[in-house]
Design a protein around this motif. Structure first.
Motif, short mmCIF file in Angstrom:
data_model
loop_
_atom_site.label_atom_id
_atom_site.label_comp_id
_atom_site.label_asym_id
_atom_site.label_seq_id
_atom_site.Cartn_x
_atom_site.Cartn_y
_atom_site.Cartn_z
N UNK A 75 0.85 -1.20 0.00
CA UNK A 75 0.00 0.00 0.00
C UNK A 75 0.89 1.25 0.00
N UNK A 76 1.71 1.33 -1.02
CA UNK A 76 2.74 2.38 -1.12
C UNK A 76 2.11 3.76 -1.01
N UNK A 77 2.67 4.56 -0.14
CA UNK A 77 2.06 5.87 0.08
C UNK A 77 3.01 7.04 -0.12
N UNK A 78 4.29 6.83 -0.25
CA UNK A 78 5.15 8.00 -0.40
C UNK A 78 6.61 7.63 -0.28
N UNK A 79 7.36 8.49 0.37
CA UNK A 79 8.80 8.28 0.52
C UNK A 79 9.14 8.27 2.01
N UNK A 80 10.22 7.60 2.32
CA UNK A 80 10.62 7.52 3.73
C UNK A 80 11.20 8.85 4.21
N UNK A 81 10.85 9.23 5.45
CA UNK A 81 11.47 10.40 6.08
C UNK A 81 11.89 10.01 7.49
N UNK A 82 12.99 10.61 7.96
CA UNK A 82 13.55 10.20 9.25
C UNK A 82 13.36 11.32 10.28
N UNK A 83 12.85 10.96 11.46
CA UNK A 83 12.85 11.89 12.58
C UNK A 83 14.15 11.64 13.34
N UNK A 84 15.14 12.51 13.10
CA UNK A 84 16.49 12.25 13.63
C UNK A 84 16.53 12.23 15.15
N UNK A 85 15.56 12.93 15.79
CA UNK A 85 15.62 13.02 17.25
C UNK A 85 15.36 11.66 17.90
N UNK A 86 14.71 10.75 17.18
CA UNK A 86 14.49 9.43 17.78
C UNK A 86 15.12 8.32 16.94
N UNK A 87 16.04 8.69 16.06
CA UNK A 87 16.80 7.67 15.34
C UNK A 87 17.95 7.24 16.25
N UNK A 88 18.00 5.93 16.57
CA UNK A 88 18.98 5.44 17.56
C UNK A 88 20.11 4.65 16.92
N UNK A 89 20.39 4.91 15.66
CA UNK A 89 21.62 4.39 15.06
C UNK A 89 21.65 2.86 15.00
N UNK A 90 20.50 2.23 14.90
CA UNK A 90 20.56 0.76 14.90
C UNK A 90 20.88 0.22 13.51
N UNK A 91 20.60 1.03 12.47
CA UNK A 91 20.95 0.62 11.11
C UNK A 91 20.02 -0.42 10.51
N UNK A 92 18.89 -0.67 11.18
CA UNK A 92 17.97 -1.68 10.65
C UNK A 92 17.43 -1.27 9.28
N UNK A 93 17.08 0.02 9.13
CA UNK A 93 16.52 0.49 7.86
C UNK A 93 17.57 0.35 6.76
N UNK A 94 18.80 0.69 7.11
CA UNK A 94 19.91 0.59 6.14
C UNK A 94 20.06 -0.86 5.69
N UNK A 95 19.93 -1.77 6.67
CA UNK A 95 20.13 -3.18 6.36
C UNK A 95 19.01 -3.73 5.49
N UNK A 96 17.79 -3.25 5.74
CA UNK A 96 16.65 -3.84 5.05
C UNK A 96 16.26 -3.14 3.76
N UNK A 97 16.81 -1.97 3.50
CA UNK A 97 16.40 -1.26 2.29
C UNK A 97 17.00 -1.93 1.05
N UNK A 98 16.12 -2.48 0.21
CA UNK A 98 16.58 -3.15 -1.01
C UNK A 98 17.09 -2.16 -2.05
N UNK A 99 16.68 -0.90 -1.90
CA UNK A 99 16.95 0.07 -2.95
C UNK A 99 18.24 0.86 -2.71
N UNK A 100 18.89 0.60 -1.60
CA UNK A 100 20.11 1.36 -1.27
C UNK A 100 19.78 2.82 -1.03
N UNK A 101 18.56 3.09 -0.52
CA UNK A 101 18.15 4.49 -0.35
C UNK A 101 18.61 5.08 0.98
N UNK A 102 19.12 4.22 1.88
CA UNK A 102 19.46 4.73 3.21
C UNK A 102 20.96 4.68 3.45
N UNK A 103 21.48 5.77 4.03
CA UNK A 103 22.87 5.75 4.49
C UNK A 103 22.85 6.15 5.96
N UNK A 104 23.83 5.67 6.73
CA UNK A 104 23.93 6.06 8.13
C UNK A 104 25.01 7.14 8.19
#
Ligand SMILES: Cc1cc2nc3c(=O)[nH]c(=O)nc-3n(C[C@H](O)[C@H](O)[C@H](O)COP(=O)(O)OP(=O)(O)OC[C@H]3O[C@@H](n4cnc5c(N)ncnc54)[C@H](O)[C@@H]3O)c2cc1C
Ligand code: SF4
Ligand code: SF4
Length: 686
Positions: free
Chosen positions: A501-530
């Motif tokens: 149910x694709x709705x848009x693009x990913x956006x990050x709330x940096x204040x609660x991003x805890x550097x776990x890198x899960x999104x980086x690991x799971x993104x098939x598109x290489x869209x995320x960098x830490x």
């Protein structure tokens, strides 16, 4: 205590909005939202020429609301049963799920929905009161009927003129029954007639009705006559007996006048028509059916599934082969061909082909069917009145109106041989353009608005794509029964859950991003960098400093078979006392706990299992959140069965369990912990 050195950043140009990151993020820092100011449209819907709300109807289908799904489709396409079977489904090529495993089986879901919703009755849409305007449509193919449907719903009086004795156009007399049963097509057409469209059969414009009469008597005219004239291939001997042209051949069969064919049939071409005539020839009893195609198999414009099914049915394919001459004394006996090689791409990007000198060979043939395409002609039009291009096509303006005011055109007649969904999209657009041209006070009526289920109601499935079963080969080549058998209800539910149910693009709330890198690991598109945080951040939930709380924590640790200062989240890293203290202070679930303590709680099953046990020991068992799969309550050392514990001599699991968590070890750890808390308390109180 957690140290945060980096935060996730999203490259929006690479993000496809698939939500894999959102599902994994333990803090909810990454969310897929409509992009920018404009309303985001899922790629499937965006790619569908008719703009059907694919995520919407797939969602409704998943909830079992087949009528809602059917009505939602009909807001943009009044041929759901047809398109559920023969659509070339460009939506599936664009589907984001394809980047993970396979696209959602969108077309097959549509077929299921249309069949279920029909179930012997017609779902009607509210028709607006008559507006006193009349529109004539030439051609009862998908384009003409779609235009008529939306205009009739909007209050226009619509007359469709069709030269054949049955409506449907190429869907009826071109596409064979084993792909599109006639009663299925008739069902979609009947529903269009129910909206008020009048179809005048056996009425050829130019012979039975004059074109000038239509332009005089109606407020607007839509020409949707398709491409009815077969192109010749320009091969020597094409006029011999036993040579047919693709669409004419299929049309004769549809009229009940099947042409006589021999044992050895050679079909020339690589598109849908070539596949349809060869599979039809198999069903007519030909012993050898061979397709000759001048390019490679992968270049064939025919749908891949159709090619595979044709090969299964015994059709032979000779690629990089082109006909040179049809040989025979008055009638076909052989076809002379030459082998081809691929050359440079032409101006349209298609690779050119060249005959290999001296490579000519002959194939036995008593029937040759040329399936090389069709073209449009307008014998009913005065060419001085309506302008044509040098290639014989109608000149259209931006609103797809011809040079004769009030006369519009669309579908194959203006595109050249194309696809059903493009013809349908043109028909809907023509209804909009005609409505505007006639200065209507509102837009067109597309039917009732359909309410969509909230996105939150859906789970997510990592199941592989559901495939339809086919009739067994032996059975299907003997008759014209529909080959594809459709999805089951269970499969439709699975497909619905496979849809993001694709709705848009990913956006990050940096204040609660805890550097776990899960999104980086799971993104098939290489869209995320830490990316590094210049200062870094440290997060710690306040540690207990009273002996009462220390005893409370110890009791919970004992219950959960964990030690009080044991590191539970190794990525955090966070220990048991910090986690339990946060739970006792009100952390309700894994996300809450993560936000409070910084525990990453998601990248390994060990920490998740142990944290789940701590929640349970605190008397707040976790409810597994259905739409997330990052913290299912998984097995831990403690939960393994006796056999499993004994099974693994290398890790000595039973030994670990009995020694690591024995009373002796626990009591020693508890004493050490009490000492730490006491010192902490004394320090605090000066
Ligand atoms: C063999 C074959 C297989 C195909 N398979 C697929 C497929 O699997 N998937 C897909 O998406 N597309 C497929 N197509 C293409 C698709 O069928 C067409 O793109 C689509 O039907 C075009 O719709 P249309 O309404 O523009 O024209 P048509 O379907 O051609 O309808 C035009 C209608 O106008 C009528 N007409 C013509 N002249 C007059 C006149 N003077 N007076 C009155 N009536 C007139 C004709 O009789 C006809 O009924 C296939 C085409 C062929 C030939
Ligand atoms: S960032 Fe990657 S994982 Fe997240 S929505 Fe975009 S493409 Fe999917
Ligand atoms: S996952 Fe669903 S919404 Fe996204 S492109 Fe595919 S069908 Fe459309």
């Amino acid at each position: 205590m957690t140290h945060i050195y980096r935060v996730a950043k999203v490259d929006k140009s690479k993000c496809v909005g698939c939500k894999r990151c959102e599902r994994r993020c333990p803090t909810g820092a990454i969310k897929v939202k409509p992009a920018g100011d404009c309303k985001y449209v899922a790629p499937c819907q965006n790619t569908c020429p008719a703009g059907i709300n694919v995520p919407g109807y797939v969602a409704l289908a998943g909830k079992g609301d087949y009528e809602g799904a059917y009505r939602l489709i009909r807001r943009d396409n009044p041929f759901p049963s047809v398109c559920g079977r023969v659509c070339t489904h460009p939506c599936e090529s664009a589907c984001n799920r394809g980047g993970y495993d396979d696209s959602v089986a969108i077309r097959d879901v549509k077929r299921f929905v249309a069949d279920k919703a029909y179930d012997g009755k017609f779902v009607k849409e509210p028709v607006w009161p008559k507006n006193g305007k009349r529109v004539a449509i030439i051609g009862a193919g998908p384009s003409g009927l779609t235009c008529g449907y939306y205009l009739a719903l909007t209050g226009y009086e619509v007359d469709v003129f069709e030269s054949e004795s049955t409506a449907g156009g190429v869907l009826l007399f071109g596409i064979p029954e084993y792909r599109l049963p006639k009663e299925v097509l008739a069902r979609d057409i009947k529903a269009i007639e129910e909206a008020g469209v009048k179809i005048h059969l056996n009425t050829k414009v130019g012979e039975d009705v004059k074109f000038e009469d239509l332009t005089r008597d109606y407020d607007a005219v839509y020409i949707a006559t398709g491409t009815q004239f077969c192109k010749t291939a320009g091969v020597i001997g094409e006029d011999k007996a036993g040579v047919y042209h693709g669409l004419d051949f299929l049309k004769e069969i549809s009229h009940g006048n099947a042409p006589k064919i021999g044992k050895n049939v050679v079909v020339v071409g690589g598109g849908n028509t070539a596949i349809d005539v060869s599979r039809t020839a198999v069903r007519m009893g030909a012993e050898n059916v061979t397709i000759v195609y001048r390019r490679r198999e992968g270049d064939m414009p025919a749908e891949r599934r159709e090619v595979i099914e044709a090969l299964e049915e015994g059709v032979q394919l000779q690629t990089l082969v082109s006909p040179v001459e049809i040989v025979g004394d008055g009638k076909v006996e052989k076809i002379k061909c030459s082998r081809m090689k691929i050359g440079e791409p032409d101006e349209r990007g298609r690779l050119s082909t060249h005959a290999i000198e001296g490579s000519e060979f002959e194939l036995e043939a008593d029937t040759v069917i040329m399936a090389v395409s069709q073209y449009a002609d307008f014998p009913f039009i005065d060419k001085d009145e309506v302008e044509l291009t040098e290639f014989g096509k109608l000149v259209l303006d931006e609103e797809r109106m011809t040079t004769l005011p009030g006369v519009f055109a669309g579908g194959d007649v203006s595109r050249g041989s194309a696809t059903a969904i493009e013809a349908i999209a043109d028909g809907k657009q023509a209804a909009i353009n005609i409505n505007n041209y006639l200065k209507a006070p509102t837009g067109i009526n597309q039917g009732a608005e359909i309410e969509l289920p909230p996105r939150e109601e859906f789970g997510w499935s990592n199941a592989l794509v559901s495939r339809m079963h086919n009739l067994p080969r032996e059975e299907r080549i003997k008759n014209n029964k529909e080959v594809a058998l459709g999805l089951t209800e269970e499969q439709v539910k699975t497909e619905s859950q496979r849809c993001y149910r694709c709705v848009g693009k990913a956006t990050v709330d940096e204040s609660i991003c805890y550097d776990c890198g899960m999104c980086w690991e799971y993104c098939d598109q290489g869209a995320i960098t830490m990316e590094p945080l210049p200062e870094g951040r440290t997060l710690q939930y306040p540690l207990p400093d009273t002996m009462e709380r220390a005893e409370e924590i110890l009791a919970i640790c004992r219950k959960a078979h964990l030690l009080p200062m044991q590191i539970i989240c190794k990525c955090g890293p966070t220990n048991t006392e910090e986690i339990v203290n946060a739970i006792l202070d009100g952390a309700r679930d894994m996300t809450d706990l993560t936000l409070k303590s910084g525990t990453r709680a998601g990248c390994t099953m060990y920490c998740v299992g142990q944290i789940s046990r701590l929640f349970e020991a605190c008397g707040r068992p976790l409810e597994s959140r259905e739409d997330d799969n990052y913290h299912p309550i998984t097995q831990t050392l403690w939960d393994f069965s006796d056999e499993a514990l004994d099974f693994d001599p290398i890790f000595k699991m039973r030994e670990m369990q009995t020694t690591l968590y024995s009373d002796e070890v626990f009591n020693a750890a508890a004493d050490a912990y009490r000492k730490v808390v006491k010192e902490r308390s004394e320090k605090k109180n000066g």
